[in-house]
Motif scaffolding. Structure first.
Motif, PDB file in Angstrom:
ATOM      1  N   SER A 106      41.040 -46.210  45.731  1.00 60.00           N
ATOM      2  CA  SER A 106      40.494 -44.908  45.335  1.00 60.00           C
ATOM      3  C   SER A 106      40.488 -43.904  46.469  1.00 60.00           C
ATOM      4  O   SER A 106      40.632 -42.696  46.239  1.00 60.00           O
ATOM      5  CB  SER A 106      39.069 -45.072  44.798  1.00 60.00           C
ATOM      6  N   GLY A 107      40.248 -44.371  47.704  1.00 60.37           N
ATOM      7  CA  GLY A 107      40.041 -43.427  48.807  1.00 60.37           C
ATOM      8  C   GLY A 107      38.741 -42.660  48.658  1.00 60.37           C
ATOM      9  O   GLY A 107      38.526 -41.672  49.362  1.00 60.37           O
ATOM     10  N   LEU A 108      37.867 -43.107  47.778  1.00 59.97           N
ATOM     11  CA  LEU A 108      36.621 -42.391  47.493  1.00 59.97           C
ATOM     12  C   LEU A 108      35.412 -43.210  47.962  1.00 59.97           C
ATOM     13  O   LEU A 108      35.498 -44.433  48.077  1.00 59.97           O
ATOM     14  CB  LEU A 108      36.475 -42.159  45.981  1.00 59.97           C
ATOM     15  N   GLY A 109      34.313 -42.538  48.190  1.00 61.68           N
ATOM     16  CA  GLY A 109      33.046 -43.230  48.418  1.00 61.68           C
ATOM     17  C   GLY A 109      32.443 -43.561  47.070  1.00 61.68           C
ATOM     18  O   GLY A 109      31.504 -42.904  46.620  1.00 61.68           O
ATOM     19  N   CYS A 110      33.004 -44.564  46.421  1.00 62.45           N
ATOM     20  CA  CYS A 110      32.649 -44.824  45.027  1.00 62.45           C
ATOM     21  C   CYS A 110      31.905 -46.146  44.843  1.00 62.45           C
ATOM     22  O   CYS A 110      31.668 -46.565  43.718  1.00 62.45           O
ATOM     23  CB  CYS A 110      33.901 -44.822  44.154  1.00 62.45           C
ATOM     24  N   ASP A 111      31.565 -46.800  45.943  1.00 62.59           N
ATOM     25  CA  ASP A 111      30.900 -48.105  45.824  1.00 62.59           C
ATOM     26  C   ASP A 111      29.394 -47.932  45.751  1.00 62.59           C
ATOM     27  O   ASP A 111      28.811 -47.079  46.420  1.00 62.59           O
ATOM     28  CB  ASP A 111      31.247 -48.979  47.030  1.00 62.59           C
TER      29      ASP A 111
ATOM     30  N   THR B  40      14.985 -39.920  30.938  1.00 60.32           N
ATOM     31  CA  THR B  40      16.128 -39.076  30.602  1.00 60.32           C
ATOM     32  C   THR B  40      17.320 -39.985  30.331  1.00 60.32           C
ATOM     33  O   THR B  40      17.433 -41.068  30.897  1.00 60.32           O
ATOM     34  CB  THR B  40      16.493 -38.099  31.743  1.00 60.32           C
ATOM     35  N   ILE B  41      18.186 -39.513  29.453  1.00 55.64           N
ATOM     36  CA  ILE B  41      19.397 -40.268  29.101  1.00 55.64           C
ATOM     37  C   ILE B  41      20.576 -39.313  29.111  1.00 55.64           C
ATOM     38  O   ILE B  41      20.527 -38.263  28.456  1.00 55.64           O
ATOM     39  CB  ILE B  41      19.262 -40.930  27.714  1.00 55.64           C
ATOM     40  N   GLY B  42      21.608 -39.646  29.869  1.00 55.24           N
ATOM     41  CA  GLY B  42      22.830 -38.831  29.883  1.00 55.24           C
ATOM     42  C   GLY B  42      22.907 -37.865  31.039  1.00 55.24           C
ATOM     43  O   GLY B  42      24.001 -37.398  31.379  1.00 55.24           O
ATOM     44  N   SER B  43      21.766 -37.515  31.655  1.00 54.70           N
ATOM     45  CA  SER B  43      21.802 -36.666  32.852  1.00 54.70           C
ATOM     46  C   SER B  43      22.183 -37.534  34.055  1.00 54.70           C
ATOM     47  O   SER B  43      21.911 -38.734  34.051  1.00 54.70           O
ATOM     48  CB  SER B  43      20.431 -36.034  33.106  1.00 54.70           C
ATOM     49  N   PRO B  44      22.787 -36.924  35.083  1.00 53.39           N
ATOM     50  CA  PRO B  44      23.176 -37.742  36.246  1.00 53.39           C
ATOM     51  C   PRO B  44      21.971 -38.449  36.868  1.00 53.39           C
ATOM     52  O   PRO B  44      20.851 -37.941  36.839  1.00 53.39           O
ATOM     53  CB  PRO B  44      23.752 -36.709  37.225  1.00 53.39           C
ATOM     54  N   VAL B  45      22.239 -39.639  37.402  1.00 52.28           N
ATOM     55  CA  VAL B  45      21.226 -40.350  38.185  1.00 52.28           C
ATOM     56  C   VAL B  45      21.804 -40.605  39.578  1.00 52.28           C
ATOM     57  O   VAL B  45      23.024 -40.553  39.773  1.00 52.28           O
ATOM     58  CB  VAL B  45      20.805 -41.700  37.539  1.00 52.28           C
ATOM     59  N   VAL B  46      20.917 -40.855  40.512  1.00 53.98           N
ATOM     60  CA  VAL B  46      21.332 -41.162  41.885  1.00 53.98           C
ATOM     61  C   VAL B  46      20.893 -42.582  42.192  1.00 53.98           C
ATOM     62  O   VAL B  46      19.704 -42.877  42.230  1.00 53.98           O
ATOM     63  CB  VAL B  46      20.710 -40.177  42.898  1.00 53.98           C
ATOM     64  N   LEU B  47      21.885 -43.472  42.352  1.00 57.29           N
ATOM     65  CA  LEU B  47      21.586 -44.870  42.650  1.00 57.29           C
ATOM     66  C   LEU B  47      21.822 -45.119  44.130  1.00 57.29           C
ATOM     67  O   LEU B  47      22.971 -45.220  44.571  1.00 57.29           O
ATOM     68  CB  LEU B  47      22.471 -45.818  41.836  1.00 57.29           C
ATOM     69  N   ARG B  48      20.734 -45.163  44.872  1.00 57.66           N
ATOM     70  CA  ARG B  48      20.812 -45.445  46.317  1.00 57.66           C
ATOM     71  C   ARG B  48      21.863 -44.560  46.983  1.00 57.66           C
ATOM     72  O   ARG B  48      22.739 -45.029  47.713  1.00 57.66           O
ATOM     73  CB  ARG B  48      21.054 -46.922  46.578  1.00 57.66           C
ATOM     74  N   GLY B  49      21.811 -43.275  46.656  1.00 63.35           N
ATOM     75  CA  GLY B  49      22.678 -42.308  47.321  1.00 63.35           C
ATOM     76  C   GLY B  49      23.957 -41.969  46.584  1.00 63.35           C
ATOM     77  O   GLY B  49      24.656 -41.037  46.976  1.00 63.35           O
ATOM     78  N   ARG B  50      24.296 -42.692  45.535  1.00 65.87           N
ATOM     79  CA  ARG B  50      25.519 -42.406  44.778  1.00 65.87           C
ATOM     80  C   ARG B  50      25.144 -41.744  43.458  1.00 65.87           C
ATOM     81  O   ARG B  50      24.384 -42.307  42.670  1.00 65.87           O
ATOM     82  CB  ARG B  50      26.282 -43.691  44.464  1.00 65.87           C
ATOM     83  N   VAL B  51      25.745 -40.572  43.214  1.00 64.45           N
ATOM     84  CA  VAL B  51      25.497 -39.877  41.960  1.00 64.45           C
ATOM     85  C   VAL B  51      26.388 -40.486  40.873  1.00 64.45           C
ATOM     86  O   VAL B  51      27.589 -40.694  41.094  1.00 64.45           O
ATOM     87  CB  VAL B  51      25.801 -38.365  42.098  1.00 64.45           C
ATOM     88  N   VAL B  52      25.801 -40.771  39.732  1.00 65.98           N
ATOM     89  CA  VAL B  52      26.554 -41.326  38.596  1.00 65.98           C
ATOM     90  C   VAL B  52      26.419 -40.371  37.424  1.00 65.98           C
ATOM     91  O   VAL B  52      25.306 -40.025  37.014  1.00 65.98           O
ATOM     92  CB  VAL B  52      26.030 -42.721  38.204  1.00 65.98           C
ATOM     93  N   HIS B  53      27.591 -39.934  36.909  1.00 65.27           N
ATOM     94  CA  HIS B  53      27.614 -39.016  35.774  1.00 65.27           C
ATOM     95  C   HIS B  53      27.979 -39.767  34.494  1.00 65.27           C
ATOM     96  O   HIS B  53      28.696 -40.787  34.533  1.00 65.27           O
ATOM     97  CB  HIS B  53      28.649 -37.900  35.994  1.00 65.27           C
TER      98      HIS B  53
END
Ligand SMILES: O=C([O-])CC(=O)C(=O)O
Ligand SMILES: [Mg+2]
Length: 275
Positions: A52-57, A165-178
């Protein structure tokens, strides 16, 4: 979308109810929004991360609730309060087949999720759970083959005070999940890929897999990674002879038989030792 070590290839169809040994319906599909589930599971989270080359972990604190659990699906983010799992009950109504519930529960060690919710989730085609919080009934989830990943296993029960809330972004230990991000989880870890990146990352992962397969063929023939990857120019270590004597002064001292190579900085060198 659900998959496990004992489910070699997901059933075809979207969703295609099968039956676990426990007799509970399981939704399985060959693809999630065009993503080939079995191919992605075979690639694994580590290959996808590198490609990925992304900070996706996600943080390595997330671990599978049972050995062999793995999943692929679309993120459905859920925000819960500490010690309160009411939003998870609502999320089962909102979830579509192929969704993974991705829950920020503040990292609290409560049993937010267990066998009962897993049975309901399987019936609705939910691909699995990722929660910064606790799960329980792990042996039952293994029997159900419901893939859950959490930061705790905990038996303490939860309240039902805040629907969340359901469906709004969450932040899991620093990673935003959409909502709609692709989640891939296995025993190595979890990656969360932005939906717009998925086809590019899959193509890069295919190329990485092909390159590594070619390398492994050569390694089996006796070549070294130093040559395949061109690492020799990066520096040569000091290598002690197998029968070289140690200094004998302190246990654990490395044998000293050679000088420092020219490209290793002198900082950190211990005084009083042989050059
Ligand atoms: O009851 C709960 O809230 C969590 C649980 O153990 C289950 O779903 O079986
Ligand atoms: Mg339970």
């Amino acid at each position: 979308m659900t998959a496990s070590s004992s489910t070699a290839a997901p059933a075809a169809g979207t969703p295609d109810p099968a039956s676990t040994p426990a007799g509970v319906p399981v939704a399985a599909a060959s693809d999630v929004a065009g993503v080939p589930v079995s191919e992605v599971l075979a690639m694994g989270s580590a290959t996808l991360y590198e490609a990925s080359g992304l900070g996706c972990d996600l943080d390595p604190a997330f671990r599978p609730a049972w050995a062999g659990a793995r999943l692929v699906g679309r993120a459905l983010p859920v925000q819960a309060a500490a010690g309160d799992n009411l939003p998870l009950h609502w999320a089962l109504e909102e979830a579509r087949p192929g969704d993974v519930l991705v829950v920020d529960a503040g990292g609290s060690p409560f049993g937010y999720w267990g066998e009962v919710l897993a049975v309901a989730a399987l019936r609705r085609g939910v691909a699995g759970l990722v929660i910064d919080g606790g799960v329980r009934d792990t042996d039952r989830m293994r029997a159900l083959e419901f893939p859950a990943f959490s930061t705790h296993v905990a038996i303490r029960g939860t309240g039902k005070r805040w629907p969340g809330t359901i469906g709004s972004p969450v932040v899991l230990r620093g990673r935003v999940v959409h909502r709609g991000d692709l989640v891939v989880a296995d025993e190595d870890g979890i990656v969360v890929l932005p939906a717009a990146s998925v086809s590019r990352v899959l193509e890069a992962a295919r190329q990485r897999v092909a390159k590594e397969e070619a390398f492994m063929r050569r390694l089996r023939e006796g070549e070294l990674t130093l040559d395949l990857y061109g690492f020799r120019e990066l520096g040569r270590p000091v290598v002690a002879e197998p029968d070289a004597p140690t200094t004998g002064d302190r246990p654990g001292d490395a044998p000293v038989t050679a000088g420092r190579p020219g490209n290793v900085p002198a900082t950190g060198e211990r005084t009083g030792e042989a050059p």
